[in-house]
Design an enzyme around this catalytic site. Sequence first.
Site, PDB file in Angstrom:
ATOM      1  N   ARG A 179       0.483  14.746  12.237  1.00  0.00           N
ATOM      2  CA  ARG A 179       1.375  14.455  11.117  1.00  0.00           C
ATOM      3  C   ARG A 179       1.344  15.646  10.165  1.00  0.00           C
ATOM      4  O   ARG A 179       0.887  15.543   9.030  1.00  0.00           O
ATOM      5  CB  ARG A 179       0.943  13.162  10.412  1.00  0.00           C
ATOM      6  CG  ARG A 179       1.078  11.944  11.303  1.00  0.00           C
ATOM      7  CD  ARG A 179       0.863  10.664  10.534  1.00  0.00           C
ATOM      8  NE  ARG A 179      -0.540  10.465  10.206  1.00  0.00           N
ATOM      9  CZ  ARG A 179      -0.993   9.456   9.467  1.00  0.00           C
ATOM     10  NH1 ARG A 179      -0.143   8.580   8.972  1.00  0.00           N
ATOM     11  NH2 ARG A 179      -2.283   9.316   9.224  1.00  0.00           N
TER      12      ARG A 179
ATOM     13  N   LYS B 254       0.832  -1.211   0.000  1.00  0.00           N
ATOM     14  CA  LYS B 254       0.000   0.000   0.000  1.00  0.00           C
ATOM     15  C   LYS B 254       0.862   1.254   0.000  1.00  0.00           C
ATOM     16  O   LYS B 254       0.609   2.193  -0.756  1.00  0.00           O
ATOM     17  CB  LYS B 254      -0.910   0.003   1.233  1.00  0.00           C
ATOM     18  CG  LYS B 254      -1.708   1.297   1.410  1.00  0.00           C
ATOM     19  CD  LYS B 254      -2.561   1.268   2.657  1.00  0.00           C
ATOM     20  CE  LYS B 254      -1.830   1.736   3.886  1.00  0.00           C
ATOM     21  NZ  LYS B 254      -1.751   3.222   3.972  1.00  0.00           N
ATOM     22  N   ASN B 255       1.874   1.272   0.836  1.00  0.00           N
ATOM     23  CA  ASN B 255       2.675   2.483   0.981  1.00  0.00           C
ATOM     24  C   ASN B 255       3.677   2.670  -0.153  1.00  0.00           C
ATOM     25  O   ASN B 255       4.400   3.670  -0.187  1.00  0.00           O
ATOM     26  CB  ASN B 255       3.402   2.476   2.328  1.00  0.00           C
ATOM     27  CG  ASN B 255       2.436   2.631   3.488  1.00  0.00           C
ATOM     28  OD1 ASN B 255       1.359   3.212   3.344  1.00  0.00           O
ATOM     29  ND2 ASN B 255       2.801   2.100   4.648  1.00  0.00           N
TER      30      ASN B 255
ATOM     31  N   ASP C 102       4.069   0.751  12.311  1.00  0.00           N
ATOM     32  CA  ASP C 102       2.854   0.112  11.799  1.00  0.00           C
ATOM     33  C   ASP C 102       2.654  -1.302  12.329  1.00  0.00           C
ATOM     34  O   ASP C 102       1.568  -1.864  12.177  1.00  0.00           O
ATOM     35  CB  ASP C 102       2.883   0.076  10.270  1.00  0.00           C
ATOM     36  CG  ASP C 102       2.516   1.420   9.657  1.00  0.00           C
ATOM     37  OD1 ASP C 102       2.074   2.310  10.401  1.00  0.00           O
ATOM     38  OD2 ASP C 102       2.670   1.576   8.430  1.00  0.00           O
TER      39      ASP C 102
ATOM     40  N   ARG D  31      -8.616  -0.531   4.345  1.00  0.00           N
ATOM     41  CA  ARG D  31      -7.730   0.480   3.763  1.00  0.00           C
ATOM     42  C   ARG D  31      -6.352  -0.098   3.472  1.00  0.00           C
ATOM     43  O   ARG D  31      -5.658   0.376   2.565  1.00  0.00           O
ATOM     44  CB  ARG D  31      -7.590   1.674   4.704  1.00  0.00           C
ATOM     45  CG  ARG D  31      -8.812   2.578   4.814  1.00  0.00           C
ATOM     46  CD  ARG D  31      -8.505   3.783   5.687  1.00  0.00           C
ATOM     47  NE  ARG D  31      -7.262   4.397   5.263  1.00  0.00           N
ATOM     48  CZ  ARG D  31      -6.289   4.781   6.075  1.00  0.00           C
ATOM     49  NH1 ARG D  31      -6.405   4.615   7.380  1.00  0.00           N
ATOM     50  NH2 ARG D  31      -5.188   5.333   5.598  1.00  0.00           N
TER      51      ARG D  31
ATOM     52  N   CYS E   5      -5.654   8.196   9.068  1.00  0.00           N
ATOM     53  CA  CYS E   5      -5.858   7.638  10.406  1.00  0.00           C
ATOM     54  C   CYS E   5      -5.525   8.669  11.480  1.00  0.00           C
ATOM     55  O   CYS E   5      -4.520   9.385  11.376  1.00  0.00           O
ATOM     56  CB  CYS E   5      -4.981   6.392  10.614  1.00  0.00           C
ATOM     57  SG  CYS E   5      -5.646   4.903   9.859  1.00  0.00           S
TER      58      CYS E   5
END
Length: 417
Positions: free
Chosen positions: A120, A21-22, A305, A397, A115
């Site tokens: 951030r 995903k990232n 994570d 997600r 999230c």
Amino acid sequence: MRLIIKGPNVLKGKIKVSGAKNAILPILCACLLCDGESVIHGVPQLGDVAVMGVVLRHLKVLCRREGETLKVDTSSLQLEEIPEELTRRMRASCLVMGPLLARFGRVKIAAPGGCNIGARPIDLHLKGLKAMGAKITERAGFIVAEADRLRGAEIHLDLPSVGATENLMMAAVLAEGTTIIGNAAKEPEIVDLQNFLNRAGARIRGAGTSTIRVEGVSKPLQAPKGHQVIPDRIEAGTHLIAAALTGGEVEVENVIPEHLEPLIAKLREAGAEVEAGEDRIWVWRRKPLKAVDLRTMPYPGFPTDLQAPMCALLSVAEGISVVTENIFENRFRHVPELQRMGADIRIEGRTLIIKGVPQLVGARVEAPDLRAGAALVLAGLVAENTTVVERIEHIDRGYEKLEEKYRRLGAYIERVG
């Protein structure tokens, strides 16, 4: 939607990891720097990928999916203001700033969301763009960046921010001259982004180190045909933890073991057996789990994570574990939910004191964010009786068909409306 899990379960078998995903999210933004149709393989079907697809389509970019392949055609790309609703849904939407500013000389976005795991701010992104000659205006929750043409600059990040590193890399691709990004983030996903951009004609060196050098080119890049997204190391790590937690025997396929070295070390310390191959990892456990201490750190340290999923494991490990969260200040939202399942966890500032209990008990819980949701699924796998995990849209997600993958390993888990 919710997940119903009946436990305890012992996972056994093979499980394949999806694309990262990232990695795919910044790569989709990087397509905005390219002329033509980019062809990207290994693209997971995730909520965040779908939202980014909506963002691109709003910019008149055509996205076509064929199985795990995504074709991204920028032939009709136009500069449009991205709706606030989209940017507030997903933090990675701010990664369009660098490419759009570099290509069109202007971009306007709402302050990004995602999230709720702590502050951030995108200050580092904006500071870097200013150093490259951009004029930044912030008003009423929106950010406008303008520049006739960005100029190369020496930028030193106050923190090794992944998003800032990626945004500035992409902005620098079409800038005049050379950009040097110091104290850059070193995550594997940044290396994947560099590889994609270089295949398209960019000139970038140093991704994966603390210094990245980008020599600007004068024309848009040419869309690469056939880039393969790297495996998702966080998904892979979640499966490794699940195998160790349930005392099963699992082969995790499509992984890059070097990306998971900090986790592998902690799992072995906790009593699991771990063997790494070229593109797969085997995990099994014969002994009781033991308490371990861990501290989250930027890559190559232990990933933030995986902190929440690891807490699920430590909740049933013998002894007292100390977990320190060094990246985000609000990343303990899984703790109250684990406590509902019988976990003995105490929060002290940025530290968790976890006293292992013999058994967790099923309960009705809510996923407050993506990784906390994964932690609750893992806890449910080993808990007695039935666990109901609500708000699983957070899990969707970042995990592709998680319940289907765990069912194939023998778990009793189902999705219900």
